[in-house]
Write a protein that holds these residues in place. Sequence first.
Motif, PDB file in Angstrom:
ATOM      1  N   ASN A 150     -43.241 -32.966  13.629  1.00 30.30           N
ATOM      2  CA  ASN A 150     -42.644 -33.015  12.294  1.00 30.30           C
ATOM      3  C   ASN A 150     -43.696 -33.005  11.188  1.00 30.30           C
ATOM      4  O   ASN A 150     -43.503 -33.576  10.119  1.00 30.30           O
ATOM      5  CB  ASN A 150     -41.735 -34.251  12.145  1.00 30.30           C
ATOM      6  N   ALA A 157     -42.854 -32.854   7.464  1.00 35.11           N
ATOM      7  CA  ALA A 157     -41.914 -31.824   7.036  1.00 35.11           C
ATOM      8  C   ALA A 157     -40.870 -32.441   6.113  1.00 35.11           C
ATOM      9  O   ALA A 157     -40.502 -33.612   6.256  1.00 35.11           O
ATOM     10  CB  ALA A 157     -41.247 -31.194   8.252  1.00 35.11           C
ATOM     11  N   SER A 181     -46.362 -30.631   8.696  1.00 32.32           N
ATOM     12  CA  SER A 181     -46.493 -29.292   8.118  1.00 32.32           C
ATOM     13  C   SER A 181     -47.792 -29.180   7.326  1.00 32.32           C
ATOM     14  O   SER A 181     -48.368 -30.179   6.887  1.00 32.32           O
ATOM     15  CB  SER A 181     -45.306 -28.975   7.203  1.00 32.32           C
ATOM     16  N   THR A 203     -46.691 -21.405   5.112  1.00 33.39           N
ATOM     17  CA  THR A 203     -46.323 -22.716   5.632  1.00 33.39           C
ATOM     18  C   THR A 203     -46.267 -22.746   7.154  1.00 33.39           C
ATOM     19  O   THR A 203     -45.567 -21.952   7.779  1.00 33.39           O
ATOM     20  CB  THR A 203     -44.953 -23.151   5.072  1.00 33.39           C
ATOM     21  N   THR A 227     -45.377 -25.245  10.398  1.00 32.51           N
ATOM     22  CA  THR A 227     -44.642 -26.472  10.738  1.00 32.51           C
ATOM     23  C   THR A 227     -44.660 -26.675  12.241  1.00 32.51           C
ATOM     24  O   THR A 227     -44.316 -25.777  13.009  1.00 32.51           O
ATOM     25  CB  THR A 227     -43.180 -26.405  10.258  1.00 32.51           C
ATOM     26  N   SER A 255     -40.294 -24.159   3.158  1.00 32.35           N
ATOM     27  CA  SER A 255     -40.375 -25.532   3.688  1.00 32.35           C
ATOM     28  C   SER A 255     -39.011 -26.051   4.129  1.00 32.35           C
ATOM     29  O   SER A 255     -38.822 -27.264   4.250  1.00 32.35           O
ATOM     30  CB  SER A 255     -40.940 -26.461   2.605  1.00 32.35           C
TER      31      SER A 255
END
Length: 262
Positions: A122, A141, A124, A115, A117, A189
């Motif tokens: 904001n 996100a 991802s 993941t 980010t 996440s």
Amino acid sequence: MKKHLLLLLLLLLTCLISGSALFAQNAHFTTSGTIEFEKRVNMYGVIKAVINKDNESWYAPAFEQYKKSNPQFKVLKSTLTFGSNKTLYAPVADNAPASNSWFSDMPLAQQINTTYTDLNTNLSATNKKVFEETFLVKDTARKINWKITEETREIAGYMCRRANAIVMDSIYVVAFYSDEIPLSGGPESFSGLPGMILGLALPHENVTWFATKVTDAPVAETSLRAPVKGKVTTSAALKTTLTKAMEGWGEYGKRFFKIYLL
């Protein structure tokens, strides 16, 4: 007498201000580096949770056999690289001998996500392995309504504060974050706290992620690139895909469904 008290109060106030200024000058904040995480899955708890009266005639003996040759906790490694207000969470290859039990292939017992980010925008991007297919989930996100508490603990040399939340309507989350690492990131996440998440637990899912080491060092921009492989989708579209694919799977399917959407 009043003059002496006033002078004493002024002296104490001056000392407090000077001390605070000195602390601020000497305080060190980690803004880039690598965090090593250890994921621990209580396999006995995970397996017990799927046994019920409809399947116990087969599952119970299989579980007893599993316990004879496998430890209670499966331990997996991962890293979180961060810098420029961006993070990249990635699993470390597991070189342990493969278990001959299909219980070890359950999604919670694996590391299926890489993941990236961007905390500035904001956004991802997650490379997610779902059964035999790989998806690239691009989305905003995850928004989490954290409730910060007064509880603290030290993790990997950093003082952390506890926060609690509910995600996906039913999954209880406990996180420990440190504002000494002033990025709102975390493993998998999970993000959105006023500091980096160094400890994470899903108590009812029998899994935790805790930092074991933080390396404070500059990070090259090339080390923070979003994954690009996989079938491009969004979180909502993946949810729809899984709902259709697992239709009729009952409670067993619901457990897979939750893990693949985390």
